[in-house]
Write a protein that holds these residues in place. Structure first.
Motif, PDB file in Angstrom:
ATOM      1  N   PHE A 670     -46.294 147.508   0.355  1.00 29.06           N
ATOM      2  CA  PHE A 670     -47.329 147.467   1.383  1.00 29.06           C
ATOM      3  C   PHE A 670     -48.704 147.753   0.777  1.00 29.06           C
ATOM      4  O   PHE A 670     -49.694 147.076   1.074  1.00 29.06           O
ATOM      5  N   ALA A 671     -48.770 148.769  -0.093  1.00 27.85           N
ATOM      6  CA  ALA A 671     -50.041 149.102  -0.748  1.00 27.85           C
ATOM      7  C   ALA A 671     -50.508 147.952  -1.630  1.00 27.85           C
ATOM      8  O   ALA A 671     -51.718 147.672  -1.726  1.00 27.85           O
ATOM      9  N   GLY A 672     -49.565 147.241  -2.275  1.00 30.17           N
ATOM     10  CA  GLY A 672     -49.945 146.098  -3.105  1.00 30.17           C
ATOM     11  C   GLY A 672     -50.583 144.994  -2.282  1.00 30.17           C
ATOM     12  O   GLY A 672     -51.553 144.359  -2.725  1.00 30.17           O
ATOM     13  N   PRO A 682     -64.442 149.097  -3.844  1.00 27.56           N
ATOM     14  CA  PRO A 682     -64.009 150.486  -4.046  1.00 27.56           C
ATOM     15  C   PRO A 682     -62.741 150.831  -3.273  1.00 27.56           C
ATOM     16  O   PRO A 682     -62.009 151.758  -3.646  1.00 27.56           O
ATOM     17  N   ALA A 683     -62.479 150.066  -2.205  1.00 20.80           N
ATOM     18  CA  ALA A 683     -61.293 150.359  -1.400  1.00 20.80           C
ATOM     19  C   ALA A 683     -60.006 150.133  -2.166  1.00 20.80           C
ATOM     20  O   ALA A 683     -58.966 150.729  -1.851  1.00 20.80           O
ATOM     21  N   GLU A 684     -60.043 149.291  -3.219  1.00 23.77           N
ATOM     22  CA  GLU A 684     -58.823 149.037  -3.992  1.00 23.77           C
ATOM     23  C   GLU A 684     -58.335 150.323  -4.654  1.00 23.77           C
ATOM     24  O   GLU A 684     -57.136 150.625  -4.655  1.00 23.77           O
ATOM     25  N   GLN A 685     -59.275 151.087  -5.239  1.00 23.65           N
ATOM     26  CA  GLN A 685     -58.891 152.354  -5.854  1.00 23.65           C
ATOM     27  C   GLN A 685     -58.458 153.373  -4.790  1.00 23.65           C
ATOM     28  O   GLN A 685     -57.557 154.182  -5.020  1.00 23.65           O
ATOM     29  N   SER A 686     -59.100 153.309  -3.631  1.00 21.17           N
ATOM     30  CA  SER A 686     -58.721 154.231  -2.551  1.00 21.17           C
ATOM     31  C   SER A 686     -57.279 154.003  -2.115  1.00 21.17           C
ATOM     32  O   SER A 686     -56.527 154.956  -1.852  1.00 21.17           O
ATOM     33  N   VAL A 687     -56.872 152.738  -2.044  1.00 22.81           N
ATOM     34  CA  VAL A 687     -55.493 152.434  -1.654  1.00 22.81           C
ATOM     35  C   VAL A 687     -54.516 153.041  -2.646  1.00 22.81           C
ATOM     36  O   VAL A 687     -53.498 153.648  -2.261  1.00 22.81           O
ATOM     37  N   ASP A 712     -61.733 160.258   3.631  1.00 21.81           N
ATOM     38  CA  ASP A 712     -62.743 159.354   3.071  1.00 21.81           C
ATOM     39  C   ASP A 712     -62.093 158.080   2.533  1.00 21.81           C
ATOM     40  O   ASP A 712     -62.596 156.964   2.761  1.00 21.81           O
ATOM     41  N   ASP A 713     -60.984 158.246   1.803  1.00 25.23           N
ATOM     42  CA  ASP A 713     -60.291 157.060   1.282  1.00 25.23           C
ATOM     43  C   ASP A 713     -59.774 156.180   2.423  1.00 25.23           C
ATOM     44  O   ASP A 713     -59.834 154.946   2.346  1.00 25.23           O
ATOM     45  N   LEU A 714     -59.254 156.808   3.477  1.00 24.86           N
ATOM     46  CA  LEU A 714     -58.737 156.031   4.609  1.00 24.86           C
ATOM     47  C   LEU A 714     -59.855 155.227   5.267  1.00 24.86           C
ATOM     48  O   LEU A 714     -59.689 154.028   5.543  1.00 24.86           O
ATOM     49  N   GLU A 715     -60.994 155.869   5.515  1.00 28.85           N
ATOM     50  CA  GLU A 715     -62.104 155.158   6.150  1.00 28.85           C
ATOM     51  C   GLU A 715     -62.594 154.013   5.265  1.00 28.85           C
ATOM     52  O   GLU A 715     -62.953 152.937   5.770  1.00 28.85           O
ATOM     53  N   SER A 719     -62.464 150.157   6.608  1.00 31.73           N
ATOM     54  CA  SER A 719     -63.713 149.388   6.687  1.00 31.73           C
ATOM     55  C   SER A 719     -63.614 148.107   5.872  1.00 31.73           C
ATOM     56  O   SER A 719     -64.072 147.037   6.301  1.00 31.73           O
ATOM     57  N   ALA A 720     -63.014 148.182   4.680  1.00 33.99           N
ATOM     58  CA  ALA A 720     -62.878 146.993   3.829  1.00 33.99           C
ATOM     59  C   ALA A 720     -61.957 145.959   4.472  1.00 33.99           C
ATOM     60  O   ALA A 720     -62.227 144.750   4.432  1.00 33.99           O
ATOM     61  N   LEU A 721     -60.862 146.417   5.080  1.00 35.19           N
ATOM     62  CA  LEU A 721     -59.943 145.490   5.742  1.00 35.19           C
ATOM     63  C   LEU A 721     -60.619 144.789   6.922  1.00 35.19           C
ATOM     64  O   LEU A 721     -60.463 143.578   7.121  1.00 35.19           O
TER      65      LEU A 721
END
Length: 755
Positions: A670-672, A682-687, A712-715, A719-721
């Protein structure tokens, strides 16, 4: 190893089951509280409420406690029945039970006496009724029965949905007996408690993370729509069953005939009740019955021995009428259209009736005509009546002597509010004769700022005809015919003048004719009326008209006028246009045989209100979804949440955006998919950081460590999605959040991969 696992699992199952029993019991107690609120207004005081709630709670809590001890569900139901019998024996066995709690034949006889007395008191009492012992017997017994029904259906046989039958049976009682019908708030509370009971049952059967959002949103929406539409939509009224304008008029079928009259007067649109022609020069009041027995809470027709009525049988004599009073014989042909009553409408006093179908009888005391297993529906008949034309001088000379059979019409209940007698004395302080006092009472209501309104008593909570209601009416000075007639009748009794209340119809409207032949009169539900009748020796029962804005003041109450004019009728006029013979409620303008309620702005206002309601309901899922996200972010910020909470929000977000997120999919896969969708941001690293925290929580050693930065990572990922999805999908996700539905719910979503 399996044995060890089973040993650990069994206590958890037992604990979960005990929790489920108490959860269901709490939901059932909420249902009892909601039902008890719906019953408010039936009985005075709060003692009945405490008895109902305490009895039901005792039975329900006992059931939960016994099941928590491991006693089988079926056995518990039997024990609860025995407990209920013990409660009734202790409270209403009058000491006849063995050890005070085991019923004996004498106990059954005592219960039977309470039940018989309750049936009699229900007939004699209005609402709210006095808290008599027989009523408390019904309340306590009903509380036990309600608790048994709820417990048996919801717990013993695991069919909580069927508890709606028992709840609905209880709600029928206030809906039928209360003057303003079932309170919408009480209905909403009962519905909400029912939904919570269903939800509690689901949690008991399928324990896990509670996700009541979708079910409660749908339930709340349905309840809100029903309650708001009931109060705003055209054709609905707070008056309960009488709101349905397509229904006919039903009179005399309940213990509160005058309250029922008020319900019909509040119909949004009038219903044609009957038409008639008469040999009189003007329209006539059509009397249904004399309400001569006053209990303190309600005026009712005194049941007496009657005589069988044959076709053309002579009815009479007229009580108290002497040969010196001028009378005129008239005939009236009546055709009933849409009115059902056990009493026959006709000008009073009636001398004979011909053309009736079915079996009828007449009362020698007040000449009321009643059906024996027959009603007025569809009847066509001709009544011969007398028009009494006493002079003012005759009425002044009358009075003083009260026959024995009329003295009961002087009865006043104990503890009557003093304002009734004080107002009567004030209004008649300059009157000498009983006639002068009667005229002074009539003039008091018509000349002292009283206002006719069918809505004020309902809105201010004093509708009815009991002493407390009349006291409030004299303070507010606003009500309708029921209050004017009841008040004058009671005030007359305080002055020593026998009185009663007549129920029937105003003359109605005619579409044309001449002075000698007025044509056909049309009478509608708006013409329902009540007026007082006072007794004068040598004249008999004489009608008065205290209701301001309704009916016509009798000529014999105006000494300066021609004594030959008829009692309460409207003057005859000629012309081809329809004309109302009596003023009507301002809400239903005169001159229309089928008036409607409300102003021209009412449909627009209602449309706007319904439109806003629909918009609010449509936005409920969006608001609920945003509240869920904010709660999760707040818990993460407050150090209460973990990576699992983050993963729940991510799955909900992608589902709203049209992705599939099957529960069988591993977090890494799912994360992939998410990382591929937001690659290069930046959201890629957050995931990946979020995935690491989830795997650390799932597979690492137990710790009490809090991982900062999850919110912060979740937001950032969310936002990116949303940015990658585009504006159309973002709006759709906001308005139609499918994540509120269970994860396995069918949807049009399709697997989403990286572009």
């Amino acid at each position: 190893m399996a044995t060890e696992s089973l040993a650990f699992a069994l206590p958890r199952v037992a604990s979960r089951r005990r929790t489920g029993y108490w959860r269901l019991t709490g939901a059932m107690l909420l249902q009892v509280l909601a039902v008890s609120y719906a019953l408010s207004g039936l009985i005075q005081g709060f003692g009945w409420w405490f008895a109902l709630v305490a009895t039901s709670a005792a039975v329900l809590v006992t059931g939960a406690g016994l099941r928590s001890l491991g006693i089988p569900r079926g056995v518990v139901s039997l024990l609860l029945l025995l407990e209920s019998v013990a409660i009734m024996t202790a409270g209403y066995g009058r000491g006849s039970g063995l050890l005070g709690i085991i019923p004996t034949p004498a106990t059954i006889a005592s219960w039977s006496q309470y039940l018989q007395q309750a049936m009699l008191s229900i007939y004699q009492q209005g609402t709210p009724a006095d808290p008599l012992p027989e009523f408390l017997f019904l309340v306590v017994g009903g509380g036990c029965l309600l608790a048994l029904i709820l417990d048996t259906l919801a717990v013993a046989i695991r069919l909580p949905a069927f508890t709606a039958i028992g709840v609905a049976a209880v709600l029928v009682v206030p809906a039928a007996l209360l003057g303003d019908g079932l309170d919408p708030i009480a209905l909403a509370a009962s519905a909400a408690a029912y939904l919570w009971l269903l939800r509690s049952d689901v949690r008991t059967r399928r324990p896990g993370t509670p996700r009541p959002g979708a079910a409660l949103s749908v339930g709340a929406s349905a309840i809100t729509i029903a309650v708001v539409l009931a109060g705003t939509a055209p054709g609905f009224d707070h008056g309960g069953a009488t709101s349905f304008t397509a229904g006919g008029i039903s009179i005399g079928g309940t213990v509160t005939p005058l309250v029922d009259l008020g319900k019909d007067l509040r119909r949004p649109a009038a219903v044609r009740a009957l038409t008639y022609t008469t040999s009189a020069a003007s329209g006539q009041y059509l009397k249904l019955a004399s309400l001569d027995q006053f209990t303190g809470s309600v005026w009712k027709h005194r049941e007496r021995d009657t005589k069988r009525l044959g076709d053309g049988t002579k009815i009479g004599p007229v009580a108290g009428l002497s040969t010196g009073v001028k009378t005129t014989k008239i005939t009236t042909s009546v055709s009933i259209d849409n009115m059902t009553s056990r009493w026959l409408p006709a000008p009073a006093p009636v001398q004979s009736v011909s053309g009736l179908n079915g079996t009828w009888s007449w009362d020698p005391d007040d000449l009321t005509i009643g059906g024996i297993n027959s009603t007025t529906q569809g009847q066509k008949y001709t009544a011969t009546s007398l028009m009494l034309q006493p002079t003012a001088d005759q009425l002044k000379a009358a009075g003083g002597f009260v026959p024995v059979d009329v003295q009961r019409d002087l009865f006043l209940p104990p503890n009557m509010p003093t304002i009734i007698e004080d107002t009567a004395l004030t209004a008649t302080k300059d009157a000498l004769t009983e006639y002068d006092k009667a005229v002074a009472l009539q003039d008091y209501f018509r000349d002292n700022s009283f206002v006719y309104s069918t809505q004020t008593p309902l809105k201010q909570g004093f509708d009815g005809d009991g002493t407390r209601v009349i006291a409030r009416f004299l303070e507010v000075k606003s009500g309708y015919c029921v209050h004017f007639a009841s008040a004058m009748a009671l005030m007359a009794r305080t002055l020593g003048i026998p009185s009663r209340v007549a129920e029937g119809y105003l003359p109605g409207a005619t579409s044309g004719g001449t002075a000698s032949n007025p044509g056909e009169y049309t009478v509608t539900s708006d013409d329902l009326h009540a007026w007082p009748e006072l007794y004068f020796a040598g004249v008999g029962w004489v009608s008065f008209e205290p209701t301001v804005g309704r009916g016509t003041v009798p000529d014999y109450t105006r000494p300066q006028t021609d004594a030959a004019a008829p009692p309460p009728t409207s003057a005859s006029t000629s012309g081809a246009a329809p004309r109302a013979l009596v003023p009507t409620d301002p809400a239903n303008p005169a001159g229309s045989a089928t008036p409607t309620s409300g102003s021209s702005a009412q449909p627009l206002a209602t449309g706007i209100g319904v439109g806003l309601l629909v918009v609010a309901v449509l936005l409920l899922p969006a608001v609920w979804r945003r509240m869920r996200r904010r709660r999760r972010l707040r818990e993460l910020s407050d150090e209460w949440g973990g990576a699992t909470l983050v993963w729940d929000e991510l799955r909900d977000t992608v589902r709203d955006l049209g992705w599939t997120a099957p529960t069988t999919e591993t977090p890494r896969v799912f994360a992939g998919r998410i990382a591929a969708a937001v690659a290069g941001t930046p959201a890629e690293q957050s995931v990946m950081r979020l995935l690491g925290e989830l795997e650390r929580d799932a597979y690492g050693p137990p710790t009490r460590r809090w991982a900062g930065g999850l919110a912060d990572d979740l937001e950032a990922v969310v936002s990116a999605l949303e940015a990658q999805a585009g504006p159309v999908l973002r709006v759709k996700a906001w308005l139609i959040p499918v994540s509120l539905l269970p994860a396995g719910w069918p949807s049009a979503a399709r697997p989403r991969t990286a572009a």
